[in-house]
Each structure stands twice: as C-alpha cells, then as structure tokens.
Design an enzyme around this catalytic site. Structure first.
Site, short mmCIF file in Angstrom:
data_model
loop_
_atom_site.label_atom_id
_atom_site.label_comp_id
_atom_site.label_asym_id
_atom_site.label_seq_id
_atom_site.Cartn_x
_atom_site.Cartn_y
_atom_site.Cartn_z
N LYS A 162 12.08 31.48 19.79
CA LYS A 162 12.12 32.28 18.57
C LYS A 162 10.88 33.17 18.49
CE LYS A 162 15.94 30.71 16.65
NZ LYS A 162 17.08 31.58 16.31
N ASP A 190 14.81 35.26 20.84
CA ASP A 190 15.62 35.61 19.68
C ASP A 190 14.70 36.12 18.58
OD1 ASP A 190 17.42 35.88 17.65
OD2 ASP A 190 17.99 33.77 17.54
N GLU A 218 17.82 38.49 21.89
CA GLU A 218 18.89 38.38 20.89
C GLU A 218 18.48 39.08 19.60
OE1 GLU A 218 21.35 34.73 18.68
OE2 GLU A 218 20.16 34.37 20.48
N ASP A 243 23.90 39.57 17.73
CA ASP A 243 24.25 38.34 17.02
C ASP A 243 24.63 38.65 15.57
OD1 ASP A 243 24.54 35.81 15.99
OD2 ASP A 243 22.44 35.25 16.13
N LYS A 267 29.57 33.19 16.76
CA LYS A 267 29.29 31.99 15.96
C LYS A 267 30.44 31.82 14.97
CE LYS A 267 24.24 32.19 16.27
NZ LYS A 267 22.99 32.50 15.55
#
Length: 362
Positions: A162, A190, A218, A243, A267
């Site tokens: 992250k 991400d 991401e 995403d 997702k």
C-alpha cells in the site's frame, strides 16, 4: 427450491494487525451476513462489508436496501428461475452494490446446491487451486520491511504494498522493501487513488529508474479521473490496474475502449456480485485484457465466492484474496481452504459454506 425468507446478521472479526491504506485504517471486519432460506431447507449464505470510502455502502444502507427493496422482490420466487432472480435483484434498487453482491452470492450458493455442483464448475471450472498475494499496509519503511519479510517466511511470493500517502516516502518504502526481499519476490503497489496524474508519473518513473521492478500499480489516481489514468498508463512502463474506476460493465467498457489501463480489477462488492462480474469478464476476454480478482476487507463467505469465480475463468490471472488470511479467526465453517498463499476448494455443492459462527441477527 423456493425462497421463503431472508435473515440478516452481523459478524465482527478482529484483524491480526491494523489494515492501513491511503484511504483508511481498520482494526476489525464488521460485515453483514445474509441467509436466504428456502422451502427445501437449503440456506444460501452471502456477505457484505460496509466500505463507505470506496463503495459508499454502510451497514445501515446495506440492511435497508435488502430489507426494503431486494428481499420483497425475490421472496416467493424459485431458484430454478435464476435469470429472472438476477433481473429482479438488479432492478430492485439503484446502486447499493454491496447489498446486491451479498444477495447475489447467496443466490449462487443456492443455485449450486440445487444442481449439486460447486459454483466454480458451473461457471467454467478452469482450475482448482489459486495463489494469492498478501497486503503490506502503509507504515514506516522499517515496519513495512519487517511485515514483508514475515510474509515471505510464510511462503508468499507476491506482496501487494500500500502506498499513496506521500510519494517521496513511498519511494523510500519501496526501495527499502525491494532491498530487503531481493529480486525474486513480486511486488505490486496500490495507491488507492492517492496520487495526482503527474505525481503518479513522476513517482513511478523514479521507481523504474531505481530498478524496483514493480509488477503493476493499482489505481494510481482518483476513480473518476479516467483521462488522468490514461495519461499515467501512456507515460510509464509499469502496468496500470484499474480498480475503483471499475464498478460496472459500462465502466469497464469505457476503460477498455480508451486503453486507459492495462488491467482490470474485479471486486464483487463493486460489481454487485458474480452476475455482473461475468459481464466485465466477457468484455475483458473480447479485448484480451487480463483481470485481477480482489476483495475489500471481507471474511470468508464473500471471498469464498470470489475464489470460485477466479477458479472458473482463465482471464483472471492475478489473485488478491487475502481478506480471511488477515483475520485472527475464521467464523465460517466450510468453503475454500486458505493455506497462507495457496487457496483450494473441495467439490461441495454451491460454495460449500455449512455455517457462520457468531452471527448477531438483526
């Protein structure tokens, strides 16, 4: 197999360590569990996390959407008429994708039970094992290095790191991690919408110049900024994964047509469940663009459904389903087997969930 009633409840599952991103910090999973009951005694299980900063869905909105809109539209209908159920589900209320996903998952569970087959086989049956990455929360570099080393000791070969809070510090974080883990470990990053387009380009080019060898980045920019994401995609060598920009099949089509990203992240809580996710997968297959399957902070009921979708489809080549692994305990009896990075399923009807412990019914 006719739907007779729907029960809702809450589960609370503490995390092993706080989950920190550019958007939030979370210490426990607080999800809504859906049970769809039938006249045959079969029960379908679904789950929805209240992820307000991403989906806009809260616990109260999920409960309200299901109780007042979704449940009345499907109770009394037969699981055999599956397409009709999906149409009723998705036309019952606008938005509310997490609530729809929870019900969609429970319906697919019952559909598999009806035909005595695991869902992944009904959807394609491409494989029976997958390997997930593990998330490294954004912290000080030393702590992130320690977390990365711990993950590798457990057998993980792909880290999802992250970033997005401070681009200069992000470079230090990634440099420290790459130096510590060596070049044989895959690193994905991400940004969770944390950068502006020019900042993302500058940061990623610096990471490339340092030889950090990133597998992908991401959602580097804001979800709405498709033009900005395309600018990043066109100006860096690191593959860009969309995403938060992709909730619907229309979102996916826009990104695919404009070549705004190199990859699509699916997702279930964004798409509203498996039924809509399959439409995005079909588009990705047409454009020959690989997909990742991901999850929010979710327990095993909903991640289990994503596992089955990943095992069904070849176009899903990257797995980010570590939600249950991050939990201190697993309240779900049955379903997918999570052995650190390796995920497998047994051929039980539906999703194989037998029971969810610790539900506080509403």
């Amino acid at each position: 197999m006719k739907i007779t009633h729907i029960k809702l409840g809450k589960i609370s599952v503490p995390l092993k360590t706080p989950f920190k991103t550019a958007l939030r910090s979370v210490e426990s999973i607080e999800d809504i569990i859906v049970e769809i009951h039938t006249d045959t005694g079969n029960i379908g299980y679904g789950e929805a996390p209240p992820t307000g900063v991403i989906t806009g869905d809260t616990s109260l909105s999920i409960i309200g959407a299901i109780k007042t809109h979704i449940a009345p539209s499907i109770i009394g209908h037969n699981i055999e008429n599956f397409e009709e159920l999906m149409l009723k589900l998705h036309s019952s209320i606008v938005g509310n994708t997490s609530a729809k996903a929870a019900v969609d998952i429970a319906l697919y569970d019952l559909y598999g039970q009806l035909y005595k087959a695991p869902v992944y086989k009904l959807l394609g049956g491409y494989r029976k094992n997958i390997t997930t990455d593990i998330t490294i929360s954004v912290n000080d570099p030393d702590e992130m290095v320690a977390d990365s080393i711990d993950a590798i000791k457990l057998g993980y070969e792909t880290l999802k790191v992250k970033v997005g809070k401070d681009s200069k510090m992000d470079i230090k974080r990634l440099s420290a991690i790459r130096s510590a883990v060596g070049n044989n470990i895959n690193i994905r990053i991400d940004a969770n919408q944390g950068w502006k387009p020019k900042e993302a380009i500058r940061t990623l080019k610096q990471m490339e110049d340092l030889g950090l060898n990133l597998e992908l980045v991401e959602q580097p920019v804001a979800a709405y900024d498709i033009e900005g994401m395309k600018l990043v995609t066109d100006n860096v060598n690191t593959p860009v994964l969309a995403d938060e920009s992709v909730f619907s099949e229309r979102d996916a089509l826009k990104i695919l047509r404009e070549k705004a990203a190199d990859l699509i992240n699916i997702k279930l809580m964004k798409t509203g469940g498996i039924n809509k996710a399959l439409k995005i997968i079909s588009l990705a297959e047409i454009y020959d663009v690989e997909c990742m399957i991901g999850c929010m902070l979710e327990a095993k009921v909903s991640v289990n459904a994503a596992v089955h979708l990943a095992m069904a489809k070849k176009i899903i080549t990257k797995i980010d389903l570590d939600g249950p692994i991050l939990c201190k305990s697993d309240p779900v009896i049955g379903g997918a087997i999570f052995d650190n990075s390796n995920i497998s399923v047994e051929d039980q009807p539906g999703f194989g969930v037998q029971k969810v412990e610790g539900i506080k019914y509403i």
